[in-house]
Write a protein that holds these residues in place. Sequence first.
Motif, PDB file in Angstrom:
ATOM      1  N   GLU A   1     -28.373   8.449  -2.138  1.00  0.00           N
ATOM      2  CA  GLU A   1     -28.372   8.266  -0.684  1.00  0.00           C
ATOM      3  C   GLU A   1     -29.643   7.551  -0.226  1.00  0.00           C
ATOM      4  O   GLU A   1     -29.633   6.826   0.765  1.00  0.00           O
ATOM      5  CB  GLU A   1     -28.247   9.626   0.004  1.00  0.00           C
ATOM      6  CG  GLU A   1     -26.807  10.116   0.210  1.00  0.00           C
ATOM      7  CD  GLU A   1     -26.061  10.490  -1.053  1.00  0.00           C
ATOM      8  OE1 GLU A   1     -26.717  10.628  -2.107  1.00  0.00           O
ATOM      9  OE2 GLU A   1     -24.822  10.634  -1.003  1.00  0.00           O
TER      10      GLU A   1
ATOM     11  N   SER B   1     -23.719   7.899   2.721  1.00  0.00           N
ATOM     12  CA  SER B   1     -23.532   8.375   1.348  1.00  0.00           C
ATOM     13  C   SER B   1     -24.182   7.400   0.386  1.00  0.00           C
ATOM     14  O   SER B   1     -24.597   6.314   0.777  1.00  0.00           O
ATOM     15  CB  SER B   1     -22.043   8.423   1.006  1.00  0.00           C
ATOM     16  OG  SER B   1     -21.371   9.403   1.729  1.00  0.00           O
ATOM     17  N   ALA B   2     -24.178   7.770  -0.876  1.00  0.00           N
ATOM     18  CA  ALA B   2     -24.619   6.859  -1.927  1.00  0.00           C
ATOM     19  C   ALA B   2     -23.624   5.710  -2.037  1.00  0.00           C
ATOM     20  O   ALA B   2     -22.446   5.855  -1.713  1.00  0.00           O
ATOM     21  CB  ALA B   2     -24.703   7.608  -3.247  1.00  0.00           C
TER      22      ALA B   2
ATOM     23  N   THR C   1     -22.934   8.209  -7.285  1.00  0.00           N
ATOM     24  CA  THR C   1     -23.137   9.628  -7.640  1.00  0.00           C
ATOM     25  C   THR C   1     -22.422   9.955  -8.957  1.00  0.00           C
ATOM     26  O   THR C   1     -22.997  10.592  -9.847  1.00  0.00           O
ATOM     27  CB  THR C   1     -22.660  10.541  -6.498  1.00  0.00           C
ATOM     28  OG1 THR C   1     -23.232  10.073  -5.279  1.00  0.00           O
ATOM     29  CG2 THR C   1     -23.079  11.986  -6.731  1.00  0.00           C
TER      30      THR C   1
ATOM     31  N   ARG D   1     -20.531  18.006  -3.621  1.00  0.00           N
ATOM     32  CA  ARG D   1     -19.902  16.688  -3.582  1.00  0.00           C
ATOM     33  C   ARG D   1     -19.183  16.487  -2.245  1.00  0.00           C
ATOM     34  O   ARG D   1     -18.504  17.375  -1.757  1.00  0.00           O
ATOM     35  CB  ARG D   1     -18.928  16.517  -4.754  1.00  0.00           C
ATOM     36  CG  ARG D   1     -19.568  16.545  -6.142  1.00  0.00           C
ATOM     37  CD  ARG D   1     -20.681  15.501  -6.320  1.00  0.00           C
ATOM     38  NE  ARG D   1     -20.269  14.142  -6.028  1.00  0.00           N
ATOM     39  CZ  ARG D   1     -19.764  13.294  -6.915  1.00  0.00           C
ATOM     40  NH1 ARG D   1     -19.619  13.651  -8.166  1.00  0.00           N
ATOM     41  NH2 ARG D   1     -19.431  12.067  -6.562  1.00  0.00           N
ATOM     42  N   GLY D   2     -19.368  15.318  -1.692  1.00  0.00           N
ATOM     43  CA  GLY D   2     -18.766  15.021  -0.390  1.00  0.00           C
ATOM     44  C   GLY D   2     -19.587  15.547   0.783  1.00  0.00           C
ATOM     45  O   GLY D   2     -19.172  15.458   1.939  1.00  0.00           O
ATOM     46  N   GLY D   3     -20.775  16.064   0.486  1.00  0.00           N
ATOM     47  CA  GLY D   3     -21.552  16.778   1.498  1.00  0.00           C
ATOM     48  C   GLY D   3     -22.176  15.937   2.603  1.00  0.00           C
ATOM     49  O   GLY D   3     -22.710  16.496   3.567  1.00  0.00           O
ATOM     50  N   SER D   4     -22.129  14.611   2.497  1.00  0.00           N
ATOM     51  CA  SER D   4     -22.690  13.794   3.577  1.00  0.00           C
ATOM     52  C   SER D   4     -21.964  14.019   4.901  1.00  0.00           C
ATOM     53  O   SER D   4     -22.566  13.910   5.975  1.00  0.00           O
ATOM     54  CB  SER D   4     -22.616  12.307   3.233  1.00  0.00           C
ATOM     55  OG  SER D   4     -23.431  12.042   2.122  1.00  0.00           O
ATOM     56  N   ASP D   5     -20.680  14.335   4.826  1.00  0.00           N
ATOM     57  CA  ASP D   5     -19.940  14.663   6.053  1.00  0.00           C
ATOM     58  C   ASP D   5     -20.626  15.827   6.760  1.00  0.00           C
ATOM     59  O   ASP D   5     -20.758  15.836   7.982  1.00  0.00           O
ATOM     60  CB  ASP D   5     -18.503  15.113   5.725  1.00  0.00           C
ATOM     61  CG  ASP D   5     -17.654  14.004   5.139  1.00  0.00           C
ATOM     62  OD1 ASP D   5     -17.959  12.839   5.402  1.00  0.00           O
ATOM     63  OD2 ASP D   5     -16.681  14.331   4.427  1.00  0.00           O
TER      64      ASP D   5
ATOM     65  N   PHE E   1     -26.110  14.485   2.426  1.00  0.00           N
ATOM     66  CA  PHE E   1     -25.885  15.236   1.183  1.00  0.00           C
ATOM     67  C   PHE E   1     -27.136  15.935   0.657  1.00  0.00           C
ATOM     68  O   PHE E   1     -27.098  16.559  -0.388  1.00  0.00           O
ATOM     69  CB  PHE E   1     -25.297  14.245   0.162  1.00  0.00           C
ATOM     70  CG  PHE E   1     -25.102  14.668  -1.253  1.00  0.00           C
ATOM     71  CD1 PHE E   1     -24.279  15.744  -1.578  1.00  0.00           C
ATOM     72  CD2 PHE E   1     -25.711  13.964  -2.293  1.00  0.00           C
ATOM     73  CE1 PHE E   1     -24.065  16.094  -2.913  1.00  0.00           C
ATOM     74  CE2 PHE E   1     -25.499  14.306  -3.624  1.00  0.00           C
ATOM     75  CZ  PHE E   1     -24.673  15.379  -3.937  1.00  0.00           C
TER      76      PHE E   1
HETATM   77  N1  ASP Z   1     -22.803  10.971  -2.657  1.00  0.00           N
HETATM   78  C1  ASP Z   1     -22.296  12.309  -2.637  1.00  0.00           C
HETATM   79  C2  ASP Z   1     -20.979  12.366  -3.383  1.00  0.00           C
HETATM   80  O1  ASP Z   1     -20.516  11.383  -3.894  1.00  0.00           O
HETATM   81  C3  ASP Z   1     -22.151  12.867  -1.260  1.00  0.00           C
HETATM   82  C4  ASP Z   1     -21.169  12.162  -0.368  1.00  0.00           C
HETATM   83  O2  ASP Z   1     -20.764  11.047  -0.635  1.00  0.00           O
HETATM   84  O3  ASP Z   1     -20.797  12.740   0.645  1.00  0.00           O
HETATM   85  O4  ASP Z   1     -20.401  13.420  -3.503  1.00  0.00           O
END
Ligand code: ASP
Length: 410
Positions: A74, A41-42, A47, A150-154, A136
Amino acid sequence: MALIVQKFGGTSVGSIEKIQNAANRVIEEAERGNQVVVVVSAMGKTTDELVSMAKEISAAPSKREMDMLLSTGEQVTISYLTMALLAKGYDAVSYTGWQAGISTEAVHSNARISDIETARVKAALEAGKIVVVAGFQGVDADGEITTLGRGGSDTTAVALASALHADRCDIYTDVTGVYTTDPRYIKGARKLLSVSYDEMLELANLGAGVLHPRAVEFAKNYQIQLEVRSSMEQEKGTIIEEEASMEQNLIVRGIAFEDRITRVTIFGLSGNIGTLSTIFTTLAKNRINVDIIIQSMTDTDSINLTFSIKSNDVEEALNVLEKNKNNLPFDRVETESGLSKVSIVGSGMVSNPGVAAEMFECMAQNGIVIKMVSTSEIKVSTVVDQKDMVKAVEALHEAFRLDEPAQVKA
Ligand code: ASP
Ligand code: MG
């Protein structure tokens, strides 16, 4: 030799020191003789900071430019992490989403992955490199950069694990696993040894921020076993799999909660056949997410409609209703803010009647008024006053014996 996908979230790469720590976790895996693909992730709150700076320029910045901007977060991490691996004497290479072959649908800010062309990543692995991929992000058919929400790196990590037929996908984060409920609020919260995909999906959708819901969906569809674990501590995390194999058969596995919910009631709508579809199509077109819906007939021909939304969306929802009053006549709208949603989740509910009754009884005994209810096969959600939220979760956590030490299934 196994192929392992590791994912490090923002807090786990939030500083150069943390990146060094993540590099060491990667090296541990490589030293076991495994091939490793790392998704990051970033750094930290990057982000969020990029979003808020963009908002200083425009209240509604171009979605294309937002993807262009947010995908840089990222990219910073992949280069630092790869430099750290190289400096420690390990061969490594970083790839952006498009370099890693990640194609998505043509939707800015919330795209779904459509395909992964793995040739480049595979070739690098074959050449003995550790491959570090920006989470992401992807690219659409026109070559435009997209992001996955958001959260898409998973989701990047799980999708790569599936495309590469990885043996494991480990999600490294700042907590030690998935808990029965949020340990920041509830003292008795306990780390789960394992949880099923379906339970995790409900918990993630109900606001347990530890995993991106789409990543869980993906893991379920492709049967990728996940482990959520701490990047700072060595202890075992929580396994997410088809059936929670290591936990005793409690009916309720976890309790999720969320505040800032508002109830909206529209009085005196016409009982015509198309009313509901008109209202919810109109709200959906305006990107207002409706959660629990209750419809009641009155003794005249009209209906009253109640639904819950996030409090942030109230103003917008009321505007939309007012603007469309001509095609959906109604008498008046009433709202109640300051509400919360408390939900119990567990696969065991499917075969155990009376779980909802037990939940309501527990809440009644604690003097908690329930304002709305919704159920699915494996969850019961209630809407309560915000002031009762933590009390409700504590009472339910105890009533469903979630505070008792984990017992491994026989
Ligand atoms: N950097 C992005 C976020 O903060 C993606 C991630 O962290 O999964 O939503
Ligand atoms: Mg996350």
